[in-house]
Structure formats: structure tokens, C-alpha cells
Write an enzyme that holds these catalytic residues in place. Structure first.
Site, short mmCIF file in Angstrom:
data_model
loop_
_atom_site.label_atom_id
_atom_site.label_comp_id
_atom_site.label_asym_id
_atom_site.label_seq_id
_atom_site.Cartn_x
_atom_site.Cartn_y
_atom_site.Cartn_z
N ASP A 133 42.13 43.19 47.82
CA ASP A 133 43.51 43.14 48.23
C ASP A 133 43.79 42.65 46.55
O ASP A 133 44.89 43.10 45.63
CB ASP A 133 44.33 43.10 48.81
N GLY A 134 43.46 42.40 45.24
CA GLY A 134 43.70 41.34 44.70
C GLY A 134 44.90 41.41 44.50
O GLY A 134 45.80 40.21 43.11
N ASP A 260 30.23 29.65 39.96
CA ASP A 260 31.23 30.08 39.66
C ASP A 260 33.14 29.92 39.45
O ASP A 260 34.08 30.30 39.30
CB ASP A 260 31.92 31.81 40.33
N ASP A 270 39.84 25.97 40.15
CA ASP A 270 39.44 27.69 41.31
C ASP A 270 40.21 26.76 42.29
O ASP A 270 39.23 26.20 42.97
CB ASP A 270 38.90 27.83 41.74
P1 AMP Z 1 37.52 32.39 45.29
O1 AMP Z 1 36.20 31.34 45.90
O2 AMP Z 1 38.38 31.95 45.53
O3 AMP Z 1 37.31 31.05 43.67
O4 AMP Z 1 36.73 33.52 45.26
C1 AMP Z 1 35.74 33.87 44.56
C2 AMP Z 1 35.74 35.26 44.14
O5 AMP Z 1 36.50 35.84 45.30
C3 AMP Z 1 36.46 35.67 42.52
O6 AMP Z 1 35.53 36.39 42.14
C4 AMP Z 1 37.56 35.96 43.17
O7 AMP Z 1 38.17 37.00 41.89
C5 AMP Z 1 37.65 36.84 44.63
N1 AMP Z 1 38.58 37.35 45.20
C6 AMP Z 1 39.06 35.90 46.13
N2 AMP Z 1 40.14 36.65 46.17
C7 AMP Z 1 40.06 37.10 46.57
C8 AMP Z 1 41.05 38.90 46.12
N3 AMP Z 1 41.87 38.49 47.30
N4 AMP Z 1 41.04 40.19 45.98
C9 AMP Z 1 40.27 40.22 44.86
N5 AMP Z 1 39.34 39.75 45.10
C10 AMP Z 1 39.88 37.81 45.15
MG MG Z 2 36.92 31.56 42.05
#
Ligand code: AMP
Ligand code: MG
Length: 497
Positions: A133-134, A260, A270
Site C-alpha cells: 500500500d506504499g 536490497d 532498512d
Molecule cells: P523491506 O523488507 O522493508 O526492505 O521491503 C522489501 C521491498 O518491499 C522493498 O522493495 C519495499 O519498498 C517493499 N515494501 C515493503 N513494504 C511495502 C509497502 N507497505 N508498500 C509497498 N512496498 C513495500
Molecule cells: Mg528494503
């Protein structure tokens, strides 16, 4: 003009200067877009130390515009918002396209103390949001805000945090939570996965452009090397080895070391289901969703090495495979050197001696067997009375097996006797290597519950003040050094954020 402005040369929001060099890279590197408006934003937390880094007058946080700007509702002149695209290995599996799914880079604030990317995390959907949901929830934004500043104060390279802006907008996770936007700062948010994206697509010219960009902007000393890209790989290997050595020494568990989530500048980035080691367990898994323990505490050094292989693989269009292999071969020794230096400082040892590895291993076994509190043990070790040996009660009381402790204490006493240090001289040195205060999960949880349930943000501010000086005694704050109380023993942290 008030005193803060005069002293720091600090400016008003509208006077901040912005650039966005990332936005001058080819369009394949990002998508330009605007943040999604956040209804009725309000300021939850503001970090004056981060404001100083960009030369922003601390008092600007009191203006209503501040929350509007740092949730993305209002854009300042010079902002050039974009979401970066990258790829990455998630839990060992290559995902060909990820990207800033909820983070939006506003631009680089350029001030007297350098250039800082300002990024809004939780600012709405982007082309890389996939099913998400961003948004980010207040709970996880508080966790990242506190942890990144705590790590900085511990001397560990990390992204920084400027502010949290909250809203009553509902966000659905395992339960319904409220949205928040965290403003994150870093010299760069480029990740290993940024290189993997273009390499896997065989867009070798973009791999080269990105490498040149990182070298030019962040490692200009490598420009004139015989092989700048190989030197860049070496630089990242060196920084990552040191970073993970610091994590291990302080007992930090990242939780999601996907490529990533690995910074090309060797920053901790992160923050998700991270944890600081409490009762020592060498296989500690802080991420509830990590069933196999891929990212367990004792796996981190190996995983970082594996991730560096992924980076090297992505750089292969630019560098010689054998030279890359040889650079990667130096990782383990670099890690060991950093780790043993950090641990020697924690033990108060000024010299290197033959039995030091065994002493370290014996100590970790002793801690593991009793699940003794890692931070408390090392802090108390600074008060070790070498005349008392096994009768060092504050230390001894951390262990179940008293005989094992007595044998260990005798070994440590004998080791100290091999060098000309005294208890009095060692203590202040050890206090600078062994923090008294770390961000225990229950401390963060207490601040989160007050914020979420009562809209009381005072505990966040209190923890920020405490954790800014983790090596100081802070006599009125002793309770914050205590291990988790009973209610917190079952706290679980997962990827959901
Ligand atoms: P993370 O494990 O938090 O580093 O996220 C892994 C991937 O999922 C990254 O590309 C984030 O941008 C994406 N992501 C995580 N949570 C959300 C969210 N609520 N809405 C959109 N993208 C998300
Ligand atoms: Mg990440």
C-alpha cells in the site's frame, strides 16, 4: 535571527538548498512521482541532531509546515521526488525487480556538513509497490527512528532519521494500525541490489554508469586507480566487513539481510525486525518470519560475504572475475581483524596474545549456556576486580553455573596479568567500548505503546536522549539498562511494517 540560527548558520525550511544528482542519472534508474497526500499530518518526533546535519534551524520543526513537508503533502522548491528501482536476493532467491515501494527520495539537501539524501519512507505507492500500500505504520517508523539514531551514537555507520510525521489514516497489517512517514537521511541510498538490477537485465552500460556515479559522488579517491570498479568492490568489501564486525560486537541483529537491504556505502539500512542481543544466544533469530534462521546472529558475517558475492557477480561486466574472487577472498580476514579488535576493546585488552581467541570463545560459551545478558555482562566486565577473581559478585550473578564462571574468571584474571594494565586504568577504557544502554526491544515497545495508545510521544524523546549517550552512566536512567521484564519476554517482531 535567534541564537541557534546564528551559531549554526542554520536556515529556514524555504532556504534549504536541494540538488538531486540521482535524478540526473538515466530514466531507467527511477520513476519521478509525487508523494501521496497524507490526511491531517502531525509531528510525532523530531531529531535536532539530524537537522543540524543539513543546516536546518531546529526551531523550524515547530512550524505547521514542517509536518506538511515531511509527510510529502507540500513540496519545497528544489525537491525532485523519485522512487529508485533495484533488484535483490531476498532470502537467497533472486527477485528481478524491487525498488522503493513506499520510499520517495526528495533530493539531496546540501549544507555545510555535506549532502544528505532526504527520503520519505511511507509516502505512498510507487511503480515498485507490487501488492503493498506504499505506507509505513507508526510502530515500525518509531522502531527505525530510534534504532538508526542509537546505532549512530554507538559509532556504527547507519542511515539517520530526521522526523516522524503521523496521521490517523488507517493501514491494514496483521491488525489495523495508523500510518506514519519517516524522513530518513543518508549520503546515498544505493544498494547492492541497484547493481543487480541492471546486471541481470544485461544493461551493462547502466552498471557502468551506476559504478561511476558511486565512485564520483562517494569514493572520489578511487577515480584515479588502475581499475576503479575493482577498487569500488574492495571498498565495499572493507566497509561491509567492518560494519558486520561492529554489529557482532555490539550484538545487533539486522533480521533481513537481503541484498536490497545492503548499502553500497556500508551503512546499516532498512531497519525492520532487527534486535539487540539480550540473553546471549549465538543462534538468535530476531525476525519472527525467518523460519530457517538464515539471518540468525551468528550467520550475519557469512551472509554479508554471500551478499558481497552477489554484488561482485553484478559487477562482472566491469571487472575481471579472478580479481573479484581474490578481493572476495580477503573478506573473512578483514572481518576477523575488525571483530577481534572490537572484542579486544570490550575485554579491555591492550595487546594481542596467543590465547585470546580461546578466551573469546570460552566467554561466548559461558554467556550462551546461561543466556546471560550480553550488554550487561560486558558493561560489568569493566568493573572486574582482578584481586577478587571468581568473587566478582555482579558478574557471577549473571550465570547459572558458578563453577564454570569461577574457571572462566581465573582465566580472565590470568590473561589480564599478561599485560601491564590496572583495574583503574582499564575501567574507563572499557566503559567507552561497552555500552550501558542499548535499544532493548521492550524499551522500543514501551515507547510505541504510549505513542499508539495514548498519543504520548514523550517516551520516544526520552529514549532518543538516553541512547545518544550509550556509554555514559546516566545515573537517573539506570532502570533502562535492566533486562526485559516479564511482560516483554514473549514480544515477537516480524517483517510486517
Ligand atoms: P523491506 O523488507 O522493508 O526492505 O521491503 C522489501 C521491498 O518491499 C522493498 O522493495 C519495499 O519498498 C517493499 N515494501 C515493503 N513494504 C511495502 C509497502 N507497505 N508498500 C509497498 N512496498 C513495500
Ligand atoms: Mg528494503
Amino acid at each position: 535571527m535567534n541564537i541557534a540560527r546564528a551559531e549554526l548558520g542554520a536556515v529556514k525550511l524555504e532556504e534549504l538548498r536541494f540538488d538531486n544528482r540521482y535524478g540526473r542519472l538515466p530514466p531507467a534508474f527511477y520513476s519521478r512521482l509525487s508523494p501521496t497526500p497524507l490526511p491531517n499530518p502531525y509531528l510525532v518526533a523530531f531529531n535536532p541532531a539530524a537537522a543540524d546535519l543539513i543546516g536546518l534551524d531546529r526551531e523550524e520543526a515547530e512550524r505547521a509546515e514542517f509536518a506538511e513537508i515531511f509527510c510529502g503533502n507540500r513540496l519545497l522548491p528544489g525537491f525532485d521526488p523519485l522512487a529508485a528501482v533495484y533488484a535483490g536476493h531476498q532470502f537467497g532467491v533472486f527477485v528481478p525487480q524491487l525498488g522503493d515501494g513506499r520510499a520517495i527520495l526528495l533530493g539531496e539537501a546540501t549544507g555545510a556538513l555535506g549532502r544528505w539524501d532526504l527520503q520519505l519512507k511511507g509516502a505512498g505507492k510507487t511503480p515498485y509497490s507490487r501488492m503493498g500500500d506504499g505506507r509505513a505504520v507508526l510502530r515500525s517508523s518509531i522502531r527505525e527512528y530510534l534504532a538508526s539514531e542509537a546505532m549512530h551514537a554507538l559509532g556504527i555507520p547507519t542511515t539517520r532519521a530526521l522526523a516522524i510525521v503521523g496521521s490517523d489514516q488507517a493501514v491494514i497489517r496483521e491488525s489495523i494500525e495508523s500510518a506514519a512517514v519517516l524522513t530518513r537521511m543518508a549520503p546515498s541510498h544505493v544498494r547492492f541490489g541497484s547493481f543487480e538490477l541492471f546486471s541481470s537485465r544485461r544493461q551493462h552500460e547502466h552498471v557502468r554508469t551506476l559504478a561511476d556515479y558511486v565512485i564520483d559522488q562517494h569514493c572520489p579517491q578511487l577515480r584515479d586507480a588502475r581499475d576503479p570498479c575493482l577498487e569500488l568492490l574492495r571498498e565495499v568489501i572493507g566497509r561491509t566487513a567492518k560494519l558486520v564486525a561492529q554489529w557482532q560486537a555490539v550484538g545487533f541483529c539486522h533480521g533481513v539481510m537481503n541484498t536490497d537491504n545492503m548499502s553500497i556505502l556500508g551503512l546499516t539500512i532498512d531497519y525492520g525486525p532487527y534486535g539487540f542481543m539480550e540473553g546471549f544466544d549465538r543462534g538468535h533469530i530476531c525476525n519472527h518470519s525467518d523460519d530457517g534462521g538464515r539471518y540468525a546472529y551468528n550467520m550475519q558475517p557469512r551472509i554479508a560475504h554471500w551478499n558481497l558475492y552477489c554484488l561482485a557477480q553484478a559487477l562482472l561486466p566491469l571487472i575481471d572475475a579472478e580479481e573479484a574472487e581474490s578481493a572476495l577472498g580477503e573478506y573473512e580476514e578483514q572481518f576477523e581483524q575488525h571483530y577481534s579488535a572490537f572484542m579486544r576493546a570490550k575485554f579491555g585488552l591492550a595487546t594481542e596474545q596467543a590465547g585470546d581467541v580461546a578466551l573469546l570463545q570460552d566467554t561466548l560459551k559461558l554467556l550462551h549456556d546461561s543466556r546471560a545478558d550480553y550488554t550487561t555482562f560486558f558493561r560489568r566486565l569493566g568493573n572486574f576486580d582482578s584481586a577478587a577473581g571468581a568473587d566478582n559478585a555482579p558478574l557471577r550473578d549473571l550465570f547459572v553455573d558458578r563453577d564454570a564462571f569461577a574457571a572462566w574468571a581465573e582465566g580472565y584474571r590470568a590473561r589480564l596479568a599478561l599485560e601491564a594494565s590496572t583495574d583503574n586504568e582499564r575501567r574507563p577504557r572499557m566503559d567507552r567500548a561497552n555500552p550501558k544502554y542499548v535499544l532493548r526491544n521492550y524499551l522500543a515497545e514501551t515507547a510505541i505503546r504510549k505513542a499508539v495508545d495514548e498519543r504520548d510521544y514523550s517516551e520516544i524523546a526520552r529514549l532518543m536522549r538516553l541512547l545518544a549517550y550509550p556509554y555514559d552512566e546516566q545515573p537517573t536512567m539506570q532502570a533502562y539498562a535492566a533486562p526485559a521484564p516479564q511482560w516483554a519476554s514473549a514480544l515477537a517482531v516480524s517483517c510486517s511494517s
